[in-house]
Design a protein around this motif. Structure first.
Motif, PDB file in Angstrom:
ATOM      1  N   GLY A  57       0.920  -1.205  -0.381  1.00 10.79           N
ATOM      2  CA  GLY A  57      -0.059  -0.001   0.399  1.00 10.79           C
ATOM      3  C   GLY A  57       0.867   1.085   0.104  1.00 10.79           C
ATOM      4  N   GLY A  58       0.413   2.196  -0.141  1.00  9.09           N
ATOM      5  CA  GLY A  58       0.797   3.830  -0.460  1.00  9.09           C
ATOM      6  C   GLY A  58       0.305   5.120   0.063  1.00  9.09           C
ATOM      7  N   GLY A  59      -0.671   4.016   1.234  1.00  2.00           N
ATOM      8  CA  GLY A  59      -1.251   5.639   2.067  1.00  2.00           C
ATOM      9  C   GLY A  59      -0.990   5.577   3.250  1.00  2.00           C
ATOM     10  N   ASP A  60      -1.743   6.355   3.895  1.00  2.00           N
ATOM     11  CA  ASP A  60      -1.137   6.486   5.380  1.00  2.00           C
ATOM     12  C   ASP A  60      -1.564   5.166   6.090  1.00  2.00           C
ATOM     13  OD1 ASP A  60      -0.869   9.456   5.187  1.00  2.00           O
ATOM     14  OD2 ASP A  60      -2.839  10.232   6.203  1.00  2.00           O
ATOM     15  N   SER A  61      -2.861   4.428   5.852  1.00  2.00           N
ATOM     16  CA  SER A  61      -2.925   2.917   6.667  1.00  2.00           C
ATOM     17  C   SER A  61      -1.508   2.538   6.626  1.00  2.00           C
ATOM     18  CB  SER A  61      -3.933   2.381   6.621  1.00  2.00           C
ATOM     19  OG  SER A  61      -5.037   2.896   6.399  1.00  2.00           O
ATOM     20  N   ALA A  62      -1.076   2.330   5.732  1.00  2.00           N
ATOM     21  CA  ALA A  62       0.510   1.429   4.931  1.00  2.00           C
ATOM     22  C   ALA A  62       1.746   2.051   5.235  1.00  2.00           C
ATOM     23  CB  ALA A  62       0.824   1.196   3.043  1.00  2.00           C
ATOM     24  N   MET A  63       1.880   3.098   5.581  1.00  2.00           N
ATOM     25  CA  MET A  63       3.077   3.773   6.068  1.00  2.00           C
ATOM     26  C   MET A  63       2.817   3.799   8.055  1.00  2.00           C
ATOM     27  SD  MET A  63       4.425   5.471   3.549  1.00  2.00           S
ATOM     28  CE  MET A  63       3.154   4.539   2.978  1.00  2.00           C
ATOM     29  N   GLU A  64       1.409   4.021   8.591  1.00  2.00           N
ATOM     30  CA  GLU A  64       1.757   3.370   9.574  1.00  2.00           C
ATOM     31  C   GLU A  64       1.732   2.384   9.759  1.00  2.00           C
ATOM     32  OE1 GLU A  64      -2.169   5.893  12.409  1.00  2.00           O
ATOM     33  OE2 GLU A  64      -3.066   4.100  11.402  1.00  2.00           O
ATOM     34  N   GLU A  65       0.677   1.280   9.259  1.00  2.00           N
ATOM     35  CA  GLU A  65       0.903  -0.543   9.898  1.00  2.00           C
ATOM     36  C   GLU A  65       2.926  -0.567   9.774  1.00  2.00           C
ATOM     37  OE1 GLU A  65      -1.540  -3.219   8.404  1.00  2.00           O
ATOM     38  OE2 GLU A  65      -2.845  -1.462   9.622  1.00  2.00           O
ATOM     39  N   HIS A 114       4.926  -0.168  -3.072  1.00  2.00           N
ATOM     40  CA  HIS A 114       3.677   0.030  -3.070  1.00  2.00           C
ATOM     41  C   HIS A 114       3.943   0.365  -5.116  1.00  2.00           C
ATOM     42  CE1 HIS A 114       0.683   3.414  -3.791  1.00  2.00           C
ATOM     43  NE2 HIS A 114       2.280   4.316  -4.065  1.00  2.00           N
ATOM     44  N   ARG A 115       2.476   0.419  -5.641  1.00  2.00           N
ATOM     45  CA  ARG A 115       2.224   0.331  -7.104  1.00  2.00           C
ATOM     46  C   ARG A 115       2.521   1.107  -8.023  1.00  2.00           C
ATOM     47  NH1 ARG A 115      -4.116  -0.018  -7.536  1.00  2.00           N
ATOM     48  NH2 ARG A 115      -4.546   2.343  -7.076  1.00  2.00           N
ATOM     49  N   ARG A 116       2.664   2.666  -6.894  1.00  2.00           N
ATOM     50  CA  ARG A 116       3.410   3.664  -7.319  1.00  2.00           C
ATOM     51  C   ARG A 116       5.028   4.511  -7.508  1.00  2.00           C
ATOM     52  NH1 ARG A 116       0.293   8.360  -8.120  1.00  2.00           N
ATOM     53  NH2 ARG A 116      -0.876   8.027  -5.687  1.00  2.00           N
ATOM     54  N   GLU A 117       5.170   5.335  -8.003  1.00  2.00           N
ATOM     55  CA  GLU A 117       6.335   5.535  -7.965  1.00  2.00           C
ATOM     56  C   GLU A 117       6.416   7.016  -6.477  1.00  2.00           C
ATOM     57  OE1 GLU A 117       9.365   5.475 -10.217  1.00  2.00           O
ATOM     58  OE2 GLU A 117      10.715   6.529  -9.070  1.00  2.00           O
ATOM     59  N   PHE A 139       3.968   7.708  -3.440  1.00  2.00           N
ATOM     60  CA  PHE A 139       3.378   7.617  -2.588  1.00  2.00           C
ATOM     61  C   PHE A 139       1.902   7.710  -2.453  1.00  2.00           C
ATOM     62  CE2 PHE A 139       6.786   5.290  -0.037  1.00  2.00           C
ATOM     63  CZ  PHE A 139       6.077   4.163   0.002  1.00  2.00           C
ATOM     64  N   ARG A 140       0.329   7.680  -1.728  1.00  3.96           N
ATOM     65  CA  ARG A 140      -0.513   8.683  -1.710  1.00  3.96           C
ATOM     66  C   ARG A 140      -0.237   9.627  -0.249  1.00  3.96           C
ATOM     67  NH1 ARG A 140      -5.408   8.776  -3.396  1.00  3.96           N
ATOM     68  NH2 ARG A 140      -4.467   6.830  -5.603  1.00  3.96           N
ATOM     69  N   ALA A 141       0.188   8.905   0.686  1.00  4.90           N
ATOM     70  CA  ALA A 141       0.138   9.052   2.154  1.00  4.90           C
ATOM     71  C   ALA A 141       0.636  11.009   2.330  1.00  4.90           C
ATOM     72  CB  ALA A 141       1.260   8.201   2.462  1.00  4.90           C
TER      73      ALA A 141
HETATM   74  P1  NAP Z   1      -5.801   5.037   1.009  1.00  5.77           P
HETATM   75  O1  NAP Z   1      -5.556   6.786   1.344  1.00  5.77           O
HETATM   76  O2  NAP Z   1      -6.825   5.669  -0.037  1.00  5.77           O
HETATM   77  O3  NAP Z   1      -4.715   4.983  -0.168  1.00  5.77           O
HETATM   78  C1  NAP Z   1      -4.606   3.456  -0.779  1.00  5.77           C
HETATM   79  C2  NAP Z   1      -3.702   3.579  -0.824  1.00  5.77           C
HETATM   80  O4  NAP Z   1      -3.904   1.755  -1.427  1.00  5.77           O
HETATM   81  C3  NAP Z   1      -2.755   3.501  -2.488  1.00  5.77           C
HETATM   82  O5  NAP Z   1      -1.415   4.452  -2.184  1.00  5.77           O
HETATM   83  C4  NAP Z   1      -3.505   3.289  -3.493  1.00  5.77           C
HETATM   84  O6  NAP Z   1      -2.724   3.338  -4.528  1.00  5.77           O
HETATM   85  C5  NAP Z   1      -3.362   1.065  -2.587  1.00  5.77           C
HETATM   86  N1  NAP Z   1      -4.218   0.695  -3.397  1.00  5.77           N
HETATM   87  C6  NAP Z   1      -5.237   0.513  -3.257  1.00  5.77           C
HETATM   88  N2  NAP Z   1      -5.464  -0.225  -4.505  1.00  5.77           N
HETATM   89  C7  NAP Z   1      -4.492  -0.984  -4.428  1.00  5.77           C
HETATM   90  C8  NAP Z   1      -4.489  -2.305  -5.144  1.00  5.77           C
HETATM   91  N3  NAP Z   1      -5.660  -2.740  -5.977  1.00  5.77           N
HETATM   92  N4  NAP Z   1      -2.924  -2.547  -5.298  1.00  5.77           N
HETATM   93  C9  NAP Z   1      -2.121  -2.134  -4.555  1.00  5.77           C
HETATM   94  N5  NAP Z   1      -2.601  -0.245  -4.048  1.00  5.77           N
HETATM   95  C10 NAP Z   1      -3.624  -0.014  -3.757  1.00  5.77           C
HETATM   96  O7  NAP Z   1      -6.786   4.123   1.682  1.00  5.77           O
HETATM   97  P2  NAP Z   1      -5.815   4.714   3.048  1.00  5.77           P
HETATM   98  O8  NAP Z   1      -4.101   4.122   3.300  1.00  5.77           O
HETATM   99  O9  NAP Z   1      -5.961   2.878   4.336  1.00  5.77           O
HETATM  100  O10 NAP Z   1      -5.907   6.152   4.356  1.00  5.77           O
HETATM  101  C11 NAP Z   1      -7.305   6.257   4.449  1.00  5.77           C
HETATM  102  C12 NAP Z   1      -7.720   7.573   4.885  1.00  5.77           C
HETATM  103  O11 NAP Z   1      -7.307   7.220   6.223  1.00  5.77           O
HETATM  104  C13 NAP Z   1      -7.318   8.255   4.198  1.00  5.77           C
HETATM  105  O12 NAP Z   1      -7.953   9.722   4.072  1.00  5.77           O
HETATM  106  C14 NAP Z   1      -6.105   8.403   5.287  1.00  5.77           C
HETATM  107  O13 NAP Z   1      -5.291   9.895   5.094  1.00  5.77           O
HETATM  108  C15 NAP Z   1      -6.360   8.225   6.694  1.00  5.77           C
HETATM  109  N6  NAP Z   1      -5.956   7.885   7.727  1.00  5.77           N
HETATM  110  C16 NAP Z   1      -5.058   8.453   8.381  1.00  5.77           C
HETATM  111  C17 NAP Z   1      -3.977   7.964   9.340  1.00  5.77           C
HETATM  112  C18 NAP Z   1      -2.966   8.828  10.118  1.00  5.77           C
HETATM  113  O14 NAP Z   1      -2.870  10.312  10.135  1.00  5.77           O
HETATM  114  N7  NAP Z   1      -2.608   8.658  11.260  1.00  5.77           N
HETATM  115  C19 NAP Z   1      -3.672   6.539   9.205  1.00  5.77           C
HETATM  116  C20 NAP Z   1      -4.440   5.741   8.217  1.00  5.77           C
HETATM  117  C21 NAP Z   1      -5.187   6.233   7.500  1.00  5.77           C
HETATM  118  P3  NAP Z   1      -2.082   4.327  -4.916  1.00  5.77           P
HETATM  119  O15 NAP Z   1      -1.931   5.555  -4.576  1.00  5.77           O
HETATM  120  O16 NAP Z   1      -1.449   4.019  -6.276  1.00  5.77           O
HETATM  121  O17 NAP Z   1      -3.746   4.460  -5.821  1.00  5.77           O
END
Ligand code: NAP
Length: 339
Positions: A181-189, A203-206, A208-210
């Motif tokens: 993953g490349g979002g905040d959840s992946a970074m946190e985990e 992560h699939r891209r260059e 991160f979305r985080a």
């Molecule tokens: P997210 O922001 O939607 O990120 C999902 C990530 O997974 C993206 O990087 C995406 O890649 C990747 N992804 C999605 N489908 C995929 C697939 N089929 N194959 C490979 N990679 C895939 O989800 P999230 O990280 O769970 O966060 C959700 C929300 O909760 C966000 O608003 C986040 O800020 C918030 N959150 C905040 C915190 C914190 O602040 N402590 C912690 C956790 C979550 P692409 O980037 O290429 O699309």
């Protein structure tokens, strides 16, 4: 308490049903039941709401949903739920909650709500083709982890594949851990899991979305190796049936390679289960229920509990707490209305 509809109410409902174009099976005997409290979802939030509502004498109906038992039903051992110093298996914990609720008179039924009409009370719910009515509603439908959909993934959940680092990270102390993953959840985990071992973050891209702060933390953590532009093609088990490796494919070079891994954590987001409520309940841009204070939603007598509203904590104990709050709110409302 269940109330059987009078003929006039039944006829009114029938005409309403015709107006909305739904047809019943012709000639089917029809007994229409109304409930004080219907709880949607049978995870920690729904089960705890059921315990409280049942104990208050409200005879709640729990519709168990697509994933009976919720996320705990696919978790192995739960070590952080208070009251179990030796830990408890996730499926056992939720089953115990269900038994506890049933002891006080809660009724559980398999079923998923396909449509909900919340514009007036009693609310109407279409459960696998059958309509039921309820005076109050507790939405505890949870959020389902988004999965990659690759071979090996689903069959190895609980055997090395996980979507919850806080739940399962502990089992991989000193072992090979991969996070996708490349979002905040992946970074946190990824950061969290370095408490137990080194982590490979894929992560699939260059980019991160985080958020920047989360990316910076990962960059500053020497125990995390980042692999970009890469997808996972397959998770593979060893002969004992637990995760042993993952097949990685670089999207830029096309290179395919196998990485040994014990704990495979998918952190690509969650999907709140709110589809039947779109356009009725206030939802945020990702579909999570927006709280209007405590367990209240924007609709009087519809309450939320657990992960369907909580994107921040997502813990069994916080979901249970939220279920308790929702049931107390429902009970107080019904009491104020003279039930
Ligand atoms: P997210 O922001 O939607 O990120 C999902 C990530 O997974 C993206 O990087 C995406 O890649 C990747 N992804 C999605 N489908 C995929 C697939 N089929 N194959 C490979 N990679 C895939 O989800 P999230 O990280 O769970 O966060 C959700 C929300 O909760 C966000 O608003 C986040 O800020 C918030 N959150 C905040 C915190 C914190 O602040 N402590 C912690 C956790 C979550 P692409 O980037 O290429 O699309």
């Amino acid at each position: 308490m269940l109330a059987i509809l009078t003929l006039s109410k039944f006829q009114a409902w029938q005409s309403c049903k015709l107006k909305t174009g739904r047809a019943d099976e012709p000639g089917r005997p029809f007994l229409f039941l109304m409930h004080n409290v219907v709880i949607l979802g049978s995870g920690c939030a729904g089960n705890t709401a059921a315990i409280y509502a049942a104990r208050a004498g409200l005879k709640p109906l729990v519709l168990m949903g697509k994933e009976p038992g919720g996320q705990l039903s696919i978790t192995s051992e739960v070590e952080n739920f208070p009251g179990f110093p030796e830990g408890i298996m996730g499926p056992v914990l939720v089953e115990n909650m269900k038994l506890q609720a049933e002891r006080f008179g809660a009724e559980y039924r398999f079923g998923t709500v396909d449509a909900a009409e919340l514009s007036q009370r009693p609310f109407r719910l279409n459960v696998d083709g059958e309509w039921i009515e309820t005076s109050t509603l507790i939405v505890a439908t949870g959020a389902s982890a988004r999965w990659l959909g690759i071979p090996g993934e689903q069959s190895l959940i609980g055997k090395g594949v996980s979507s919850c680092a806080t739940c399962d990270g502990f089992f991989y102390r000193g072992k090979k851990i991969m996070v996708v993953g490349g979002g905040d959840s992946a970074m946190e985990e990824a950061n969290f899991l370095t408490r137990f071992s080194d982590v490979m973050l894929v992560h699939r891209r260059e980019e991160f979305r985080a958020s920047k702060i989360m990316i910076d933390r990962v960059a500053a953590n020497p125990k995390i190796t980042v692999v970009l532009n890469t997808v996972i093609d397959e998770v593979v088990a060893d002969e004992s049936g637990v995760v042993a490796s993952a097949t990685l494919r670089n999207l830029k070079t096309g290179e395919v390679k196998k990485e040994l891994v014990d704990g495979f954590f998918v952190a690509i987001g969650h999907i709140p289960n709110t589809k039947p409520f779109v356009g009725q309940l206030d939802l945020d841009e990702e579909g999570y229920v927006i709280s209007h204070g405590g367990a209240k939603t924007n609709i009087k007598a519809v309450f939320h509990a657990g992960d369907v509203q909580d994107r921040q904590y997502r813990q069994a104990i916080t979901a249970s707490g939220a279920g308790c709050m929702a049931a107390i709110e429902a009970e107080r409302l019904l009491e104020a209305e003279g039930h």
